[in-house]
Design a protein around this motif. Structure first.
Motif, PDB file in Angstrom:
ATOM      1  N   UNK A  49      56.982  54.290  64.120  1.00 54.63           N
ATOM      2  CA  UNK A  49      56.388  54.747  62.879  1.00 54.63           C
ATOM      3  C   UNK A  49      55.270  53.787  62.486  1.00 54.63           C
ATOM      4  N   UNK A  50      54.123  54.339  62.151  1.00 53.73           N
ATOM      5  CA  UNK A  50      52.986  53.540  61.723  1.00 53.73           C
ATOM      6  C   UNK A  50      52.918  53.520  60.206  1.00 53.73           C
ATOM      7  N   UNK A  51      52.551  52.382  59.693  1.00 55.46           N
ATOM      8  CA  UNK A  51      52.374  52.230  58.251  1.00 55.46           C
ATOM      9  C   UNK A  51      50.910  51.920  57.996  1.00 55.46           C
ATOM     10  N   UNK A  52      50.347  52.569  57.030  1.00 54.14           N
ATOM     11  CA  UNK A  52      48.955  52.273  56.698  1.00 54.14           C
ATOM     12  C   UNK A  52      48.918  51.149  55.670  1.00 54.14           C
ATOM     13  N   UNK A  53      47.890  50.342  55.781  1.00 54.95           N
ATOM     14  CA  UNK A  53      47.709  49.240  54.849  1.00 54.95           C
ATOM     15  C   UNK A  53      46.623  49.618  53.864  1.00 54.95           C
ATOM     16  N   UNK A  54      46.818  49.239  52.648  1.00 54.87           N
ATOM     17  CA  UNK A  54      45.815  49.468  51.624  1.00 54.87           C
ATOM     18  C   UNK A  54      44.625  48.554  51.876  1.00 54.87           C
ATOM     19  N   UNK A  55      43.429  49.080  51.688  1.00 52.49           N
ATOM     20  CA  UNK A  55      42.230  48.262  51.849  1.00 52.49           C
ATOM     21  C   UNK A  55      41.672  47.821  50.507  1.00 52.49           C
ATOM     22  N   UNK A  56      42.341  48.183  49.428  1.00 57.57           N
ATOM     23  CA  UNK A  56      41.886  47.750  48.111  1.00 57.57           C
ATOM     24  C   UNK A  56      42.492  46.406  47.771  1.00 57.57           C
ATOM     25  N   UNK A  57      41.736  45.634  47.032  1.00 55.58           N
ATOM     26  CA  UNK A  57      42.188  44.308  46.626  1.00 55.58           C
ATOM     27  C   UNK A  57      42.733  44.403  45.218  1.00 55.58           C
ATOM     28  N   UNK A  58      43.976  44.019  45.068  1.00 55.55           N
ATOM     29  CA  UNK A  58      44.582  43.991  43.742  1.00 55.55           C
ATOM     30  C   UNK A  58      44.388  42.596  43.162  1.00 55.55           C
ATOM     31  N   UNK A  59      43.789  42.527  42.008  1.00 55.63           N
ATOM     32  CA  UNK A  59      43.559  41.239  41.367  1.00 55.63           C
ATOM     33  C   UNK A  59      44.278  41.252  40.029  1.00 55.63           C
ATOM     34  N   UNK A  60      45.337  40.510  39.987  1.00 53.97           N
ATOM     35  CA  UNK A  60      46.088  40.386  38.750  1.00 53.97           C
ATOM     36  C   UNK A  60      46.155  38.908  38.418  1.00 53.97           C
ATOM     37  N   UNK A  61      45.548  38.541  37.333  1.00 57.12           N
ATOM     38  CA  UNK A  61      45.521  37.129  36.998  1.00 57.12           C
ATOM     39  C   UNK A  61      45.726  36.923  35.511  1.00 57.12           C
ATOM     40  N   UNK A  62      46.564  35.982  35.225  1.00 63.42           N
ATOM     41  CA  UNK A  62      46.736  35.561  33.849  1.00 63.42           C
ATOM     42  C   UNK A  62      46.033  34.220  33.644  1.00 63.42           C
ATOM     43  N   UNK A  63      45.325  33.774  34.678  1.00 65.28           N
ATOM     44  CA  UNK A  63      44.642  32.483  34.610  1.00 65.28           C
ATOM     45  C   UNK A  63      43.260  32.653  33.992  1.00 65.28           C
ATOM     46  N   UNK A  64      42.800  31.575  33.393  1.00 69.73           N
ATOM     47  CA  UNK A  64      41.462  31.586  32.815  1.00 69.73           C
ATOM     48  C   UNK A  64      40.422  31.425  33.914  1.00 69.73           C
ATOM     49  N   UNK A  65      39.187  31.752  33.591  1.00 68.71           N
ATOM     50  CA  UNK A  65      38.088  31.577  34.535  1.00 68.71           C
ATOM     51  C   UNK A  65      37.974  30.105  34.945  1.00 68.71           C
ATOM     52  N   UNK A  66      38.207  29.197  34.004  1.00 69.82           N
ATOM     53  CA  UNK A  66      38.138  27.765  34.318  1.00 69.82           C
ATOM     54  C   UNK A  66      39.198  27.352  35.337  1.00 69.82           C
ATOM     55  N   UNK A  67      40.404  27.905  35.195  1.00 69.43           N
ATOM     56  CA  UNK A  67      41.474  27.583  36.140  1.00 69.43           C
ATOM     57  C   UNK A  67      41.139  28.099  37.535  1.00 69.43           C
ATOM     58  N   UNK A  68      40.625  29.301  37.610  1.00 72.99           N
ATOM     59  CA  UNK A  68      40.261  29.880  38.912  1.00 72.99           C
ATOM     60  C   UNK A  68      39.092  29.102  39.503  1.00 72.99           C
ATOM     61  N   UNK A  69      38.129  28.736  38.656  1.00 69.03           N
ATOM     62  CA  UNK A  69      36.984  27.963  39.123  1.00 69.03           C
ATOM     63  C   UNK A  69      37.435  26.635  39.734  1.00 69.03           C
ATOM     64  N   UNK A  70      38.401  25.999  39.128  1.00 67.82           N
ATOM     65  CA  UNK A  70      38.909  24.735  39.666  1.00 67.82           C
ATOM     66  C   UNK A  70      39.544  24.953  41.036  1.00 67.82           C
ATOM     67  N   UNK A  71      40.235  26.068  41.212  1.00 59.91           N
ATOM     68  CA  UNK A  71      40.829  26.359  42.518  1.00 59.91           C
ATOM     69  C   UNK A  71      39.745  26.616  43.570  1.00 59.91           C
ATOM     70  N   UNK A  72      38.663  27.273  43.159  1.00 61.12           N
ATOM     71  CA  UNK A  72      37.536  27.496  44.075  1.00 61.12           C
ATOM     72  C   UNK A  72      36.941  26.154  44.497  1.00 61.12           C
TER      73      UNK A  72
END
Length: 61
Positions: free
Chosen positions: A1-24
């Motif tokens: 049995x083959x399973x298809x994978x979603x090609x959409x990116x789910x972005x769920x974040x409760x972090x602030x832009x500053x927190x994400x920027x620091x991770x970048x």
């Protein structure tokens, strides 16, 4: 049995832009300025998360 994978990116974040920027920034420091394929994928995910978290400014016409 083959399973298809979603090609959409789910972005769920409760972090602030500053927190994400620091991770970048940390990702770039760890990579030493050159990202591997996996790190580029992580970078792209983080940038999308950052864009969603960043405050939106409205310009007057």
């Amino acid at each position: 049995m083959l399973h298809s994978m979603s090609t959409t990116v789910e972005i769920a974040s409760d972090r602030s832009a500053d927190e994400v920027n620091e991770e970048i920034r940390a990702l770039w420091r760890r990579a030493g300025g050159t990202l591997s394929v996996e790190q580029r994928e992580e970078y792209q995910r983080l940038v999308m998360e950052w864009a969603k978290a960043a405050p939106q400014t409205v310009k007057a016409a």
